[in-house]
Design a protein around this motif. Structure first.
Motif, mmCIF file in Angstrom:
data_model
loop_
_atom_site.group_PDB
_atom_site.id
_atom_site.type_symbol
_atom_site.label_atom_id
_atom_site.label_comp_id
_atom_site.label_asym_id
_atom_site.label_seq_id
_atom_site.Cartn_x
_atom_site.Cartn_y
_atom_site.Cartn_z
ATOM 1 N N SER A 43 1.246 -1.285 -0.050
ATOM 2 C CA SER A 43 -0.509 0.016 0.123
ATOM 3 C C SER A 43 1.217 1.237 0.260
ATOM 4 C CB SER A 43 -0.552 -0.238 1.808
ATOM 5 O OG SER A 43 -1.731 0.858 1.714
ATOM 6 N N SER A 45 0.453 3.830 1.534
ATOM 7 C CA SER A 45 0.092 3.670 3.173
ATOM 8 C C SER A 45 1.674 3.230 3.870
ATOM 9 C CB SER A 45 -0.653 3.829 3.829
ATOM 10 O OG SER A 45 -1.991 4.206 3.213
ATOM 11 N N THR A 154 -1.976 -4.011 5.125
ATOM 12 C CA THR A 154 -2.931 -2.389 4.635
ATOM 13 C C THR A 154 -3.048 -2.355 3.322
ATOM 14 O OG1 THR A 154 -0.528 -2.606 4.017
ATOM 15 C CG2 THR A 154 -0.501 -1.178 6.059
ATOM 16 N N ALA A 157 -6.933 -1.654 3.901
ATOM 17 C CA ALA A 157 -6.593 -0.926 4.516
ATOM 18 C C ALA A 157 -6.620 0.449 3.179
ATOM 19 C CB ALA A 157 -5.781 -0.110 5.064
ATOM 20 N N GLN A 158 -6.410 0.455 2.012
ATOM 21 C CA GLN A 158 -5.522 1.180 1.699
ATOM 22 C C GLN A 158 -4.750 0.694 -0.071
ATOM 23 O OE1 GLN A 158 -3.022 4.054 2.054
ATOM 24 N NE2 GLN A 158 -4.161 5.513 0.382
ATOM 25 N N LYS A 162 -6.877 3.610 -4.582
ATOM 26 C CA LYS A 162 -7.540 3.902 -3.524
ATOM 27 C C LYS A 162 -6.784 5.971 -2.549
ATOM 28 C CE LYS A 162 -11.077 3.193 0.307
ATOM 29 N NZ LYS A 162 -12.647 3.567 -0.366
ATOM 30 N N VAL A 163 -7.618 6.575 -2.961
ATOM 31 C CA VAL A 163 -6.754 7.780 -1.991
ATOM 32 C C VAL A 163 -7.245 7.868 -0.204
ATOM 33 C CG1 VAL A 163 -6.319 10.091 -1.871
ATOM 34 C CG2 VAL A 163 -6.900 8.962 -4.137
ATOM 35 N N ILE A 164 -8.663 7.507 -0.218
ATOM 36 C CA ILE A 164 -9.117 7.471 0.863
ATOM 37 C C ILE A 164 -8.946 6.749 1.627
ATOM 38 C CG2 ILE A 164 -10.337 8.380 2.310
ATOM 39 C CD1 ILE A 164 -11.577 10.698 1.045
ATOM 40 N N PRO A 165 -7.548 6.211 2.633
ATOM 41 C CA PRO A 165 -7.581 5.020 3.295
ATOM 42 C C PRO A 165 -9.011 4.331 4.246
ATOM 43 C CG PRO A 165 -5.972 5.432 4.259
ATOM 44 C CD PRO A 165 -7.224 6.900 3.551
ATOM 45 N N ASN A 166 -9.180 3.497 4.287
ATOM 46 C CA ASN A 166 -10.502 2.294 5.462
ATOM 47 C C ASN A 166 -10.058 2.572 6.231
ATOM 48 O OD1 ASN A 166 -11.979 1.661 2.398
ATOM 49 N ND2 ASN A 166 -10.682 0.191 1.703
#
Length: 239
Positions: A43, A45, A154, A157-158, A162-166
């Motif tokens: 990810s 992130s 991760t 999560a992202q 995907k720009v905005i993570p879960n």
């Protein structure tokens, strides 16, 4: 200074709130001295989560595209990477690998932590791919241990795109340091570099429990993109 402001005040607390990372094996990361932390890469992130949880500063070799993206998103991305002390590496051209090795050795020469993703790119499907041998070259030339690391959760999560993570729990798991001093002076032996890299990837695999693919991720991505393009072309109506 801004690195620590970002870590402890601006970004770090937010990352801990969103991802709720659970840390395992942190005692395997040395308190001082140079070392390589080699991990899987699931990810966007990942670049920020590990610096947020480590007590020591870590520098990642990041692809140059993160620093040159267009528009507001591109400028924000470049700002975060520069603020986090990450080093841009141009991955194009025949000398790209040597440039990355030079930058990495520069970090290690200062007795700092170097973060690297041996796969060379993010996994697009959550699987673990074959590692590139640059990590082995740096470990031998610098004479430093390699700490395997697994980012777990991760991808969910992202995932890519995907720009905005879960909001999703994440585990960051460190393994025991790998010592390759027995191969000292053999950094030009291709078989040795492959064996070291495969040992590192197996250690990461043991921590992450991902499915392993014995191919380079970039090659698989390119093949799948070409196949998708061909399918799209075949569906186009004939005029």
């Amino acid at each position: 200074m801004f690195y620590y402001l970002l870590k402890y005040v601006l970004l770090g607390p937010l990352l801990r709130l969103v991802f709720r990372p659970r840390i395992e094996g942190l005692e395997h990361v040395p308190a001082e001295g140079a070392a390589i932390i080699a991990g899987n890469h699931l990810s966007f992130s990942d670049h920020f989560l590990m610096p947020a949880i480590l007590k020591r500063r870590i520098t990642f070799l990041a692809k140059a595209e993160y620093f040159t993206g267009p528009g507001i998103k591109g400028r924000m991305t470049a700002f975060f990477f520069r603020s986090a002390g990450q080093i841009p590496v141009d991955r194009s051209g025949k000398d790209a690998g040597q440039a990355a090795i030079r930058e990495g050795l520069g970090v290690l020469s200062k007795d700092e932590l170097l973060g690297i993703y041996p796969e060379g790119t993010r996994s697009h499907d959550g699987r673990l791919y074959k590692g590139k041998v640059g990590v082995a070259v740096m470990a031998l030339k610098a004479g430093v241990p390699v700490i395997p690391c697994a980012m777990i959760g991760t991808f969910e999560a992202q995932p890519p795109g995907k720009v905005i993570p879960n909001i999703h729990p994440v585990v960051i798991r460190f393994g025991k340091p790998l010592d390759f001093s027995r191969y000292e002076g053999m950094e030009n032996e291709k078989a040795v570099l492959r064996a070291i890299t495969d040992e590192i990837m197996y250690a990461i695999l043991s921590l992450s429990e991902q499915e392993y693919v014995d191919r380079y991720a970039a090659a698989v991505k390119a093949e799948e993109a070409a196949a998708a393009k061909e399918r799209k072309f075949r569906r186009m109506p004939l005029s």
